[in-house]
Design a protein around this motif. Structure first.
Motif, PDB file in Angstrom:
ATOM      1  N   GLY A  40       0.815  -1.209   0.000  1.00 47.69           N
ATOM      2  CA  GLY A  40       0.000   0.000   0.000  1.00 47.69           C
ATOM      3  C   GLY A  40       0.849   1.258   0.000  1.00 47.69           C
ATOM      4  O   GLY A  40       0.539   2.234  -0.702  1.00 47.69           O
ATOM      5  N   GLU A  41       1.925   1.254   0.782  1.00 50.86           N
ATOM      6  CA  GLU A  41       2.835   2.407   0.809  1.00 50.86           C
ATOM      7  C   GLU A  41       3.479   2.612  -0.555  1.00 50.86           C
ATOM      8  O   GLU A  41       3.582   3.731  -1.046  1.00 50.86           O
ATOM      9  CB  GLU A  41       3.926   2.204   1.872  1.00 50.86           C
ATOM     10  CG  GLU A  41       3.431   2.236   3.294  1.00 50.86           C
ATOM     11  CD  GLU A  41       3.047   3.627   3.760  1.00 50.86           C
ATOM     12  OE1 GLU A  41       3.460   4.631   3.139  1.00 50.86           O
ATOM     13  OE2 GLU A  41       2.311   3.707   4.754  1.00 50.86           O
ATOM     14  N   LEU A  42       3.893   1.514  -1.179  1.00 50.97           N
ATOM     15  CA  LEU A  42       4.513   1.588  -2.498  1.00 50.97           C
ATOM     16  C   LEU A  42       3.521   2.104  -3.538  1.00 50.97           C
ATOM     17  O   LEU A  42       3.854   2.983  -4.353  1.00 50.97           O
ATOM     18  CB  LEU A  42       5.049   0.210  -2.892  1.00 50.97           C
ATOM     19  CG  LEU A  42       5.851   0.108  -4.176  1.00 50.97           C
ATOM     20  CD1 LEU A  42       7.115   0.962  -4.097  1.00 50.97           C
ATOM     21  CD2 LEU A  42       6.199  -1.344  -4.445  1.00 50.97           C
ATOM     22  N   ALA A  45       2.928   5.804  -2.955  1.00 47.49           N
ATOM     23  CA  ALA A  45       4.087   6.618  -3.336  1.00 47.49           C
ATOM     24  C   ALA A  45       4.172   6.818  -4.840  1.00 47.49           C
ATOM     25  O   ALA A  45       4.719   7.823  -5.312  1.00 47.49           O
ATOM     26  CB  ALA A  45       5.374   5.965  -2.818  1.00 47.49           C
ATOM     27  N   HIS A  46       3.617   5.888  -5.598  1.00 48.57           N
ATOM     28  CA  HIS A  46       3.698   5.956  -7.052  1.00 48.57           C
ATOM     29  C   HIS A  46       2.338   6.177  -7.706  1.00 48.57           C
ATOM     30  O   HIS A  46       2.178   5.957  -8.910  1.00 48.57           O
ATOM     31  CB  HIS A  46       4.375   4.693  -7.600  1.00 48.57           C
ATOM     32  CG  HIS A  46       5.789   4.561  -7.136  1.00 48.57           C
ATOM     33  ND1 HIS A  46       6.839   5.224  -7.735  1.00 48.57           N
ATOM     34  CD2 HIS A  46       6.324   3.891  -6.079  1.00 48.57           C
ATOM     35  CE1 HIS A  46       7.951   4.955  -7.093  1.00 48.57           C
ATOM     36  NE2 HIS A  46       7.679   4.145  -6.083  1.00 48.57           N
ATOM     37  N   ALA A  47       1.369   6.611  -6.889  1.00 46.45           N
ATOM     38  CA  ALA A  47       0.009   6.923  -7.368  1.00 46.45           C
ATOM     39  C   ALA A  47      -0.609   5.766  -8.147  1.00 46.45           C
ATOM     40  O   ALA A  47      -1.294   5.964  -9.148  1.00 46.45           O
ATOM     41  CB  ALA A  47       0.010   8.202  -8.193  1.00 46.45           C
ATOM     42  N   GLU A  97      -4.930   8.079   1.001  1.00 41.64           N
ATOM     43  CA  GLU A  97      -5.548   9.304   1.515  1.00 41.64           C
ATOM     44  C   GLU A  97      -4.626  10.005   2.495  1.00 41.64           C
ATOM     45  O   GLU A  97      -4.473  11.239   2.452  1.00 41.64           O
ATOM     46  CB  GLU A  97      -6.881   8.977   2.196  1.00 41.64           C
ATOM     47  CG  GLU A  97      -7.993   8.637   1.236  1.00 41.64           C
ATOM     48  CD  GLU A  97      -9.260   8.161   1.963  1.00 41.64           C
ATOM     49  OE1 GLU A  97      -9.378   8.369   3.194  1.00 41.64           O
ATOM     50  OE2 GLU A  97     -10.104   7.570   1.282  1.00 41.64           O
ATOM     51  N   GLU A  98      -3.992   9.234   3.382  1.00 41.18           N
ATOM     52  CA  GLU A  98      -3.059   9.837   4.342  1.00 41.18           C
ATOM     53  C   GLU A  98      -1.884  10.492   3.630  1.00 41.18           C
ATOM     54  O   GLU A  98      -1.430  11.557   4.014  1.00 41.18           O
ATOM     55  CB  GLU A  98      -2.571   8.766   5.323  1.00 41.18           C
ATOM     56  CG  GLU A  98      -3.627   8.315   6.315  1.00 41.18           C
ATOM     57  CD  GLU A  98      -3.191   7.108   7.148  1.00 41.18           C
ATOM     58  OE1 GLU A  98      -2.074   6.594   6.936  1.00 41.18           O
ATOM     59  OE2 GLU A  98      -3.989   6.691   8.010  1.00 41.18           O
ATOM     60  N   ARG A  99      -1.398   9.842   2.586  1.00 44.21           N
ATOM     61  CA  ARG A  99      -0.256  10.391   1.841  1.00 44.21           C
ATOM     62  C   ARG A  99      -0.654  11.692   1.143  1.00 44.21           C
ATOM     63  O   ARG A  99       0.100  12.651   1.139  1.00 44.21           O
ATOM     64  CB  ARG A  99       0.254   9.373   0.838  1.00 44.21           C
ATOM     65  CG  ARG A  99       1.438   9.869   0.042  1.00 44.21           C
ATOM     66  CD  ARG A  99       2.011   8.776  -0.837  1.00 44.21           C
ATOM     67  NE  ARG A  99       2.940   7.932  -0.132  1.00 44.21           N
ATOM     68  CZ  ARG A  99       4.230   8.233   0.063  1.00 44.21           C
ATOM     69  NH1 ARG A  99       4.705   9.363  -0.359  1.00 44.21           N
ATOM     70  NH2 ARG A  99       5.016   7.400   0.690  1.00 44.21           N
ATOM     71  N   ARG A 100      -1.873  11.725   0.562  1.00 46.89           N
ATOM     72  CA  ARG A 100      -2.342  12.944  -0.106  1.00 46.89           C
ATOM     73  C   ARG A 100      -2.535  14.076   0.890  1.00 46.89           C
ATOM     74  O   ARG A 100      -2.306  15.228   0.574  1.00 46.89           O
ATOM     75  CB  ARG A 100      -3.654  12.671  -0.844  1.00 46.89           C
ATOM     76  CG  ARG A 100      -3.479  11.921  -2.151  1.00 46.89           C
ATOM     77  CD  ARG A 100      -4.753  11.896  -2.957  1.00 46.89           C
ATOM     78  NE  ARG A 100      -5.855  11.224  -2.284  1.00 46.89           N
ATOM     79  CZ  ARG A 100      -6.154   9.936  -2.420  1.00 46.89           C
ATOM     80  NH1 ARG A 100      -5.456   9.179  -3.218  1.00 46.89           N
ATOM     81  NH2 ARG A 100      -7.165   9.407  -1.771  1.00 46.89           N
ATOM     82  N   GLY A 101      -2.957  13.729   2.098  1.00 46.52           N
ATOM     83  CA  GLY A 101      -3.201  14.745   3.123  1.00 46.52           C
ATOM     84  C   GLY A 101      -1.946  15.231   3.810  1.00 46.52           C
ATOM     85  O   GLY A 101      -1.945  16.258   4.462  1.00 46.52           O
ATOM     86  N   ALA A 102      -0.870  14.498   3.647  1.00 47.54           N
ATOM     87  CA  ALA A 102       0.382  14.857   4.350  1.00 47.54           C
ATOM     88  C   ALA A 102       1.121  15.986   3.685  1.00 47.54           C
ATOM     89  O   ALA A 102       0.901  16.434   2.644  1.00 47.54           O
ATOM     90  CB  ALA A 102       1.292  13.627   4.423  1.00 47.54           C
TER      91      ALA A 102
END
Length: 102
Positions: A40-42, A45-47, A97-102
């Motif tokens: 999920g992190e990967l 990170a690469h959309a 979502e968390e990555r977009r909000g960060a």
């Protein structure tokens, strides 16, 4: 030892074994989710999309075949995998979502 006493003793032995298998399942699921968190992190990170229908279809077929080999109902295996995949996708969406909000 009476027949009833033997049956109860066997019941306890079987239940102890079931408890051990259940514990192993929980540990295996925890390990699987650690790996899928990394996926999920990967993806985030690469959309990349949270869901991968082709991969999911391949997994269903693979697990259905394994289920048949193991004398397990393949429909049950499919439902079990679907339950897990739904949770994985939910988690991947949350990570994105968390990555977009960060």
């Amino acid at each position: 030892m009476s027949e009833d006493t033997q049956a109860i003793a066997e019941l306890h032995r079987l239940r102890d074994s079931i408890d051990n298998v259940d514990a192993a399942l929980v540990h295996i699921l925890a390990e699987r989710f650690k790996l899928t968190e990394r996926v999920g992190e990967l993806k985030a990170a690469h959309a990349l999309p949270a869901a991968d229908p082709q991969r999911e279809a391949e997994q269903v077929e693979r697990l259905r075949a394994l289920a048949l080999e193991s004398h397990l109902d393949p429909e049950f295996a499919s439902k079990f995998l679907a339950f897990i995949v739904d949770e994985v996708i939910r988690r991947h969406e949350r990570i994105a979502e968390e990555r977009r909000g960060a």
